[in-house]
Design a protein around this motif. Structure first.
Motif, PDB file in Angstrom:
ATOM      1  N   LEU A   1       0.840  -1.208   0.000  1.00  8.29           N
ATOM      2  CA  LEU A   1       0.000   0.000   0.000  1.00  8.29           C
ATOM      3  C   LEU A   1       0.874   1.257   0.000  1.00  8.29           C
ATOM      4  O   LEU A   1       0.615   2.207  -0.754  1.00  8.29           O
TER       5      LEU A   1
ATOM      6  N   LEU B   1       2.774  10.384   0.137  1.00  8.02           N
ATOM      7  CA  LEU B   1       1.643   9.482   0.379  1.00  8.02           C
ATOM      8  C   LEU B   1       1.951   8.570   1.563  1.00  8.02           C
ATOM      9  O   LEU B   1       1.104   8.343   2.431  1.00  8.02           O
TER      10      LEU B   1
ATOM     11  N   ALA C   1       1.589  10.464   4.712  1.00  9.95           N
ATOM     12  CA  ALA C   1       0.194  10.835   4.952  1.00  9.95           C
ATOM     13  C   ALA C   1      -0.628   9.606   5.319  1.00  9.95           C
ATOM     14  O   ALA C   1      -1.458   9.636   6.244  1.00  9.95           O
ATOM     15  N   LEU C   2      -0.405   8.504   4.603  1.00  5.46           N
ATOM     16  CA  LEU C   2      -1.191   7.291   4.876  1.00  5.46           C
ATOM     17  C   LEU C   2      -0.847   6.727   6.250  1.00  5.46           C
ATOM     18  O   LEU C   2      -1.742   6.316   7.000  1.00  5.46           O
TER      19      LEU C   2
ATOM     20  N   GLN D   1      -2.575   8.898   8.722  1.00  2.79           N
ATOM     21  CA  GLN D   1      -4.036   8.730   8.674  1.00  2.79           C
ATOM     22  C   GLN D   1      -4.453   7.402   9.306  1.00  2.79           C
ATOM     23  O   GLN D   1      -5.460   7.328  10.019  1.00  2.79           O
ATOM     24  N   LEU D   2      -3.673   6.361   9.045  1.00  2.00           N
ATOM     25  CA  LEU D   2      -3.997   5.062   9.659  1.00  2.00           C
ATOM     26  C   LEU D   2      -3.918   5.173  11.183  1.00  2.00           C
ATOM     27  O   LEU D   2      -4.801   4.682  11.898  1.00  2.00           O
TER      28      LEU D   2
ATOM     29  N   ASP E   1      -6.976   7.028  12.346  1.00  2.00           N
ATOM     30  CA  ASP E   1      -8.222   6.248  12.237  1.00  2.00           C
ATOM     31  C   ASP E   1      -8.303   5.171  13.312  1.00  2.00           C
ATOM     32  O   ASP E   1      -9.351   4.984  13.940  1.00  2.00           O
TER      33      ASP E   1
ATOM     34  N   ARG F   1      -8.984   6.889  16.601  1.00  2.00           N
ATOM     35  CA  ARG F   1     -10.388   7.366  16.649  1.00  2.00           C
ATOM     36  C   ARG F   1     -11.330   6.201  16.966  1.00  2.00           C
ATOM     37  O   ARG F   1     -12.214   6.308  17.821  1.00  2.00           O
TER      38      ARG F   1
ATOM     39  N   LEU G   1     -11.298  -1.781   7.487  1.00  2.00           N
ATOM     40  CA  LEU G   1     -10.006  -1.090   7.471  1.00  2.00           C
ATOM     41  C   LEU G   1      -8.868  -2.059   7.797  1.00  2.00           C
ATOM     42  O   LEU G   1      -7.852  -2.121   7.086  1.00  2.00           O
TER      43      LEU G   1
ATOM     44  N   VAL H   1      -5.588  -3.319   5.367  1.00  2.00           N
ATOM     45  CA  VAL H   1      -4.179  -2.989   5.596  1.00  2.00           C
ATOM     46  C   VAL H   1      -3.375  -4.188   6.088  1.00  2.00           C
ATOM     47  O   VAL H   1      -2.216  -4.050   6.458  1.00  2.00           O
TER      48      VAL H   1
END
Lengths: 464, 120
Positions: free
Chosen positions: B19, B27, B30-31, B34-35, B38, B41, B64, B68
């Motif tokens: 990925l 990327l 950022a990924l 973000q992971l 998430d 959260r 999700l 991954v």
């Protein structure tokens, strides 16, 4: 107003930011423009702005369900290809989405190749779609079917509604109800109409040869394989593969069919490398497929993979006035072919036709009409013209199977073994409304044996 | 001396690395971030959410995690997704505890993978 470039932007509606990022990266790497939204409201606003032709839609969004969003999209723009994204374990909902008009569904986790294949399928479908949507609802009957009975109008509606989808269609119905005709209608109304339609009767091919018939073989892969052979799945690439009598398929081959459905790849017998094909599957059976699953004769996972959009064709006896409509239409057509003139059915014939059980359904009706047209001049079909054995089908209280007149020893004495075999098989077929699989089960032989024998007899009869 | 740790890793690294390899350094960063955000959260929802919210979080987590390469977490989330909405607060806390622990393990592994992944 949206431009062509906007409408080619793929709209991705997915509420998990990481997944948005992953799908977006895969699509952008392949050269697609993507617009991402995290809620249904944002998604609909972007859809109105862009008029996207392809929408990737998560099934569960924070503000609305994916089904509601898709219904809104398709109501506004029926040509849109909606690809549903769903988590593992939500297959039933995905099936519901397919029935409601989704183009395809992707089950998480899926890799970028699977995602791009789904987008490519959607793009191909869009290329083959007519520019202006036709108002098919104004024409209730779907050619070449004949009949306005409510049961058939439902069938026409269902065929039209699956036209925009890639979903697998599972056709059930008694022998002679028109399952292959239905499969052809699905193909003809779909975006794949310009591609091939390949029909394969799984019951008519010996078990040993079926794998090669479906997936093909390489020269020398088994005794008798003197040339490479392209299988039905490869022949249907870009079109539709119709697998008739699917429940007759051997369990081992069912496993291979399942793998084919999961991976969209085929490996011909004797080959080492799989090959990707793009095929829509339609299958049919005159058995109850769920019952076959319960009896262990049909794989449950394959059943659920295939049974996405079920279409049930009603028996002729449940189609009300269709029997008259079909007869009146076909009798004129057949008379023209035979050089005779027939224009109508006598009132007594209509009355009789409405009351007959028609165990062989439309196929039986066609045979009766052909018999009448060939042997008579017209212009009106009368009861006297009908084959005598049809009158024996009147709905008198049906005798129990054991009480039905069977072939007796007297009928058989003085005959050769081959003649006796034919008499017994034809008797079994007649008792089962010409259903080869049912007769084969009773006689404990494979359906393919009966198909072969029948073909040989027909050939011999033609020579006489 | 204790037995060697045979617990399988929280991530299939190959999946995650594939990925990250879809894009450039930006990327990847950022990924990764973000992971992390998430997963954190969703763990917070498991801590404080109603049964309905917990069910939805487990559902989101299931997709999700599977995507991954966090297979064990995906499987645990699937189990919680199936039962969350019918549970009392006490029972809910009991079934979500191992899930939260696994999210923590995933976050640790994720940080390691992000740090180790070769830059393009």
């Amino acid at each position: 107003m949206s431009s062509k470039q906007d409408s080619e932007t793929i709209l991705l509606v997915e509420d998990t930011p990481s997944l948005q990022m992953i799908y977006r990266a895969a699509l952008m790497r392949a050269g697609y423009a993507v617009e991402c939204c995290g809620t249904a409201a944002e998604g609909m606003a972007a859809f109105h702005r862009l008029n996207s032709q392809i929408v990737l839609l998560d099934l569960m969004l924070p503000d609305r369900t994916g089904l509601e969003v898709m219904e809104d999209i398709l109501r506004e723009a029926p040509q849109t290809c909606v690809i549903v994204i769903t988590a593992n374990g939500s297959i039933n909902k995905a099936v519901e989405m397919m029935r409601a008009g989704a183009h395809e569904f992707l089950v998480k986790p899926f890799d970028d190749q699977r995602l791009l294949a789904a987008i490519e399928n959607a793009r191909k479908a869009l290329r083959h779609r007519p520019q202006a949507p036709r108002d098919v609802s104004a024409v209730p009957v779907l050619a070449p079917f004949i009949g306005h009975s409510p049961a058939m109008l439902d069938v026409y509606d269902k065929i039209r509604s699956v036209a925009r989808s890639m979903a697998t269609v599972f056709i059930t119905g008694e022998s002679g109800t028109g399952k292959e005709l239905c499969a052809e209608a699905v193909h003809q109304t779909s975006a794949r109409a310009s591609g091939p339609f390949v029909a394969l009767n799984c019951g008519a091919i010996p078990v040993d040869l079926l794998e090669s018939e479906v997936f093909g073989h390489l020269r020398g892969s088994f005794t008798g394989a003197i040339n490479d052979k392209i299988g039905a799945a490869a022949a249907a690439d870009g079109g539709t593969l119709f697998l008739d009598e699917i429940c007759e398929m051997d369990l081992n081959l069912q496993t291979k069919l399942l793998r084919f459905l999961q991976t969209s790849t085929i490996t011909p017998v004797g080959a080492t490398k799989p090959r990707k094909v793009n095929v829509r599957i339609i299958c049919a059976t005159n058995r109850n497929p769920l019952e076959e699953v319960r009896r262990g004769r049909f794989r449950e996972d394959l059943y659920y993979r295939l049974h996405v959009v079920p279409v049930h064709l009603p028996p002729l006896r449940e189609r009300g006035e269709d029997v008259i409509e079909i007869s009146e239409r076909l009798i004129v057509q057949m008379a023209r072919e035979e050089g005779h003139v027939f224009t109508s059915l006598a009132p007594r014939v209509k009355e009789l036709f409405r009351s007959l059980p028609w165990p062989g359904n439309v196929r039986q009706l066609i045979n009766v009409l052909r018999n009448v047209v060939v042997l008579n001049e017209g212009p009106q079909v009368t009861v006297e013209m009908l084959p005598p054995d049809l009158l024996a089908d009147r709905p008198a209280p049906a005798p129990a199977a054991e009480e039905r007149p069977h072939v007796t020893m007297q009928d058989l004495s003085g005959r050769t073994l081959a003649q006796i075999e034919r008499i017994v098989i034809e008797d079994a077929l007649a008792r089962h409304g010409d259903s080869v699989p049912k007769a084969a089960r009773e006689l404990d032989v494979s359906a393919s044996t009966l198909y072969r024998k029948r073909e040989a007899w027909e050939k011999a009869d033609r020579k006489k | 001396m204790g037995s060697p740790d045979t617990t399988p890793p929280a991530f299939d690294r190959a999946v995650l690395e594939a990925l990250f390899a879809m894009g450039d350094e930006t990327l990847r960063a950022a990924l990764g971030a973000q992971l992390e955000a998430d997963f954190a959260r969703l763990r917070a929802v498991l801590d404080h959410g109603t049964p309905h919210e917990v069910g939805r979080a487990a559902h989101e987590l299931k997709g999700l995690a599977a995507t991954v390469g966090a297979g064990r977490l995906a499987e645990m989330a699937r189990s919680v997704d199936a039962v969350a909405q019918g549970l009392s607060p006490v029972a809910l806390a009991a079934v979500t505890a191992p899930l939260k622990a696994e999210i923590s393990a995933v976050l640790v592994s994720l940080a390691e993978v992000v740090a180790d992944t070769p830059r393009p």
